[in-house]
Design a protein around this motif. Structure first.
Motif, PDB file in Angstrom:
ATOM      1  N   THR A 178       0.833  -1.200   0.000  1.00  0.00           N
ATOM      2  CA  THR A 178       0.000   0.000   0.000  1.00  0.00           C
ATOM      3  C   THR A 178       0.870   1.253   0.000  1.00  0.00           C
ATOM      4  OG1 THR A 178      -0.071   0.031   2.425  1.00  0.00           O
ATOM      5  CG2 THR A 178      -1.872  -1.102   1.291  1.00  0.00           C
ATOM      6  N   GLY A 179       0.246   2.381  -0.367  1.00  0.00           N
ATOM      7  CA  GLY A 179       0.805   3.684  -0.082  1.00  0.00           C
ATOM      8  C   GLY A 179       1.771   4.299  -1.068  1.00  0.00           C
ATOM      9  N   ASP A 180       2.134   3.626  -2.147  1.00  0.00           N
ATOM     10  CA  ASP A 180       3.128   4.211  -3.049  1.00  0.00           C
ATOM     11  C   ASP A 180       2.582   4.419  -4.459  1.00  0.00           C
ATOM     12  OD1 ASP A 180       2.904   1.573  -3.734  1.00  0.00           O
ATOM     13  OD2 ASP A 180       5.051   1.195  -3.946  1.00  0.00           O
ATOM     14  N   GLY A 181       1.280   4.627  -4.585  1.00  0.00           N
ATOM     15  CA  GLY A 181       0.687   4.828  -5.907  1.00  0.00           C
ATOM     16  C   GLY A 181       0.942   6.219  -6.452  1.00  0.00           C
ATOM     17  N   THR A 182       0.877   6.316  -7.778  1.00  0.00           N
ATOM     18  CA  THR A 182       1.095   7.595  -8.460  1.00  0.00           C
ATOM     19  C   THR A 182      -0.056   7.952  -9.405  1.00  0.00           C
ATOM     20  OG1 THR A 182       2.364   6.425 -10.174  1.00  0.00           O
ATOM     21  CG2 THR A 182       3.611   7.423  -8.353  1.00  0.00           C
ATOM     22  N   TRP A 183      -1.109   7.136  -9.401  1.00  0.00           N
ATOM     23  CA  TRP A 183      -2.246   7.357 -10.303  1.00  0.00           C
ATOM     24  C   TRP A 183      -2.858   8.731 -10.038  1.00  0.00           C
ATOM     25  CZ3 TRP A 183      -7.594   8.071  -9.877  1.00  0.00           C
ATOM     26  CH2 TRP A 183      -8.334   7.850 -11.050  1.00  0.00           C
ATOM     27  N   ALA A 184      -3.196   9.447 -11.107  1.00  0.00           N
ATOM     28  CA  ALA A 184      -3.737  10.798 -10.972  1.00  0.00           C
ATOM     29  C   ALA A 184      -5.137  10.882 -11.572  1.00  0.00           C
ATOM     30  CB  ALA A 184      -2.819  11.804 -11.658  1.00  0.00           C
ATOM     31  N   ALA A 185      -6.049  11.485 -10.829  1.00  0.00           N
ATOM     32  CA  ALA A 185      -7.411  11.712 -11.307  1.00  0.00           C
ATOM     33  C   ALA A 185      -7.497  13.078 -11.968  1.00  0.00           C
ATOM     34  CB  ALA A 185      -8.388  11.641 -10.141  1.00  0.00           C
TER      35      ALA A 185
END
Length: 322
Positions: A178-185
């Motif tokens: 968990t915790g290291d995502g880079t996805w942008a909305a």
């Protein structure tokens, strides 16, 4: 090597890495277990669970008449990211009313996806539990939410984790990272979203309103406790859950476009007509939206997020049994 050259090389390597991440092309909105097994390291695998605890429990198989079958779902596809479906929808204030189970705002949804580790620059395959049509609809809800917030590189895994396990493919029981995502909305793309005013204007206008609930809810024989009145929105046609997927060996799978077309003829549903789908709370409506928008490639399909919960809270008219 001077600083400027080093910076250029770093930027070039980053671009190459991004291109490599984008190299895989999804074959369509639905992918098979075989396709995912070949490409699982090239995509985000988002495992949607109603029971997150099952993610780290070993599956239970039974053997009868020489055949090994899945009796209790457990485990996950190696490398999968865990998404608790209970966090996918939130309560929102609309015209002074609190409506539950709605799409989170942009910042909240982005934080959710980053928190489970979804990376930018990769397509995403969303994995339902797969034992029921409602499981596929949960995954379709995540798909719709990600698409609203700007992501077009998405697919659902046909048969879900259940189908994956039944085919004897490798599974894992380790806790999810968990915790290291880079996805942008992005800002929400409202062409995929309908509100109560949109639905009211659609009635009698030529826009197809699709009720995605089981027929007893549609005709008004029963209703969920949170829904103010039994019945359906005037003019709506019914696309019930049991006609959207089919079970094979205990795993639910989508139908082919030709099969949907044949079913639609019996239900007076037009695959290419501008449409709005709804249900009680926007869960089952996501499955109907997915079939029309993604499988049948109708870009003019919106989901009424508030659905009957909002519609009846506003005391708008409903058609039901006398």
């Amino acid at each position: 090597m001077n600083t400027r050259i080093r910076s250029i090389l770093v930027a070039a390597l980053a671009l190459l890495g991004s291109a490599a991440a984008q190299a895989v092309t999804l074959p369509g909105p639905v992918v098979s277990a075989q396709w995912l097994a070949q490409h699982q390291h090239e995509v985000n695998i988002v495992d949607v669970r109603s029971d997150p605890a099952s993610f780290v429990k070993a599956p239970v198989f039974s053997t009868g008449k020489g055949a090994k079958t899945l009796s209790t779902l457990g485990g996950h596809i190696p490398g999968a990211l865990l998404l608790d479906f209970g966090k996918v929808r939130v309560a929102r204030m609309i015209d002074g009313r609190q409506i539950k189970w709605m799409l989170p705002d942009q910042a909240t949804f982005q934080a959710l996806m980053r928190g489970i580790g979804v990376k930018a620059g990769k397509p995403t395959v969303i994995v339902p539990e797969g034992a029921s049509g409602a499981d596929l609809d949960m995954a379709a809800r995540v798909y719709w939410s990600m698409k609203v917030y700007g992501d077009d590189h998405l697919a659902l895994l046909d048969g879900g984790t259940t189908g994956w396990l039944q085919q004897g493919l490798a599974f894992d029981t380790t806790p999810a990272a968990t915790g290291d995502g880079t996805w942008a909305a992005t800002a929400p793309r409202m062409k995929y979203v309908a509100d109560s005013q949109d639905v009211a204007k659609a009635i009698g206008s030529g826009v197809q309103i699709v009720d995605a609930r089981p027929m007893p809810f549609y005709v008004g024989l029963t209703k969920k406790p949170d829904i103010g009145q039994a019945g359906h929105i005037r003019g709506a046609v019914n696309l019930p859950p049991e006609l959207r997927t089919a079970s094979t060996g205990g795993a639910e799978h989508y139908l082919s476009p030709a099969q949907y077309q044949a079913i639609f003829k019996h239900l007076d549903i037009k695959a290419g007509k501008p449409s709005i789908t709804y249900c009680n709370t926007g869960h089952l409506a996501s499955g109907a939206w997915f079939v029309l928008s993604e499988v049948m490639k109708n870009p003019n399909t919106r989901l009424y997020d508030g659905s009957m919960l909002e519609w009846t809270a506003e005391q708008r008219p409903v058609v039901g049994l006398p």
